[in-house]
Design an enzyme around this catalytic site. Structure first.
Site, PDB file in Angstrom:
ATOM      1  N   ASN A  99     -12.422  -1.796  -4.708  1.00  0.00           N
ATOM      2  CA  ASN A  99     -12.566  -2.050  -6.813  1.00  0.00           C
ATOM      3  C   ASN A  99     -13.367  -3.072  -6.712  1.00  0.00           C
ATOM      4  O   ASN A  99     -13.629  -4.434  -6.242  1.00  0.00           O
ATOM      5  CB  ASN A  99     -10.783  -2.780  -6.428  1.00  0.00           C
TER       6      ASN A  99
ATOM      7  N   GLU B 283      -0.735 -17.310  -9.043  1.00  0.00           N
ATOM      8  CA  GLU B 283      -0.228 -17.077  -9.931  1.00  0.00           C
ATOM      9  C   GLU B 283       1.672 -16.767  -9.663  1.00  0.00           C
ATOM     10  O   GLU B 283       2.074 -16.608 -10.406  1.00  0.00           O
ATOM     11  CB  GLU B 283      -0.674 -14.976  -9.741  1.00  0.00           C
TER      12      GLU B 283
ATOM     13  N   CYS C 230      -6.552  -6.137  -7.123  1.00  0.00           N
ATOM     14  CA  CYS C 230      -5.876  -5.290  -5.507  1.00  0.00           C
ATOM     15  C   CYS C 230      -5.916  -6.557  -5.430  1.00  0.00           C
ATOM     16  O   CYS C 230      -4.815  -6.145  -3.707  1.00  0.00           O
ATOM     17  CB  CYS C 230      -7.884  -5.127  -5.281  1.00  0.00           C
ATOM     18  N   HIS C 231      -5.592  -8.306  -5.439  1.00  0.00           N
ATOM     19  CA  HIS C 231      -5.590  -8.820  -4.724  1.00  0.00           C
ATOM     20  C   HIS C 231      -3.218  -9.174  -4.788  1.00  0.00           C
ATOM     21  O   HIS C 231      -3.020  -9.755  -3.648  1.00  0.00           O
ATOM     22  CB  HIS C 231      -5.159 -10.186  -5.295  1.00  0.00           C
TER      23      HIS C 231
ATOM     24  N   TYR D 144       1.238  -1.179   0.178  1.00  0.00           N
ATOM     25  CA  TYR D 144      -0.121  -0.039   0.031  1.00  0.00           C
ATOM     26  C   TYR D 144       1.003   0.856   0.015  1.00  0.00           C
ATOM     27  O   TYR D 144       0.676   1.893  -0.551  1.00  0.00           O
ATOM     28  CB  TYR D 144      -0.327   0.345   1.213  1.00  0.00           C
TER      29      TYR D 144
END
Length: 161
Positions: A117, A152, A125-126, A94
């Site tokens: 979001n 991912e 946003c993850h 952040y």
């Protein structure tokens, strides 16, 4: 507004679009019942979203090419645009996000916009974590955030967090 439902490996998602693009893609806490139905005529953005989410979860897609139309304030849209710059399999904090927005003091406002979001996964946003590397809030639930980051990750392992 057209609506479609998508069953992902981590739960049902409700997708909404208008003629301009995908407006929302949010996880649902409950299973889909017969009361909820997909619009008979799917918009082109919804068709593309269903196809590309399937490819993403199958491991065949790392980026999305879908017209987006999220509704929010100018600042929220700026944050959501910044989120789309985070590469697949990478994370940011952040604080780094606030710095990239041009003002380190907007960290709380950026975190708040991140939490609002409306287009999960596609606006990633993850991929935003705490400065210390910890998993922090995710509207879809921390269990889903953890799963998405592991999905991912180029290094497959038992537990990432």
């Amino acid at each position: 507004m057209k609506i479609a439902y998508f069953k992902s490996p981590i739960g049902w998602m409700e997708l909404k679009s208008d003629a301009s693009g995908l407006a929302s893609a949010l996880f649902l806490d409950d299973d889909i019942s017969s009361e909820k139905a997909t619009s008979e005529q799917l918009s082109e953005p919804l068709q593309k979203t269903l196809q590309q989410l399937t490819e993403y979860f199958d491991g065949a897609r790392q980026s999305f090419d879908i017209p987006l139309n999220p509704q929010g304030t100018d600042f929220q849209k700026k944050v959501w645009s910044q989120l789309q710059e985070i590469p697949f399999s990478k994370t940011t904090s952040y604080q780094k996000m606030a710095n990239a927005l041009g003002d380190p003091k907007v960290i709380r406002a950026a975190a708040s916009a991140n939490g609002k979001n409306p287009i999960s996964i596609i606006i990633p946003c993850h991929r935003v974590i705490g400065s210390d590397g910890s998993l922090t809030g995710y509207a879809g639930g921390l269990n889903r955030k953890k799963w998405l980051l592991q999905h991912e990750s180029p290094v497959k392992q038992g537990e990432l967090f």
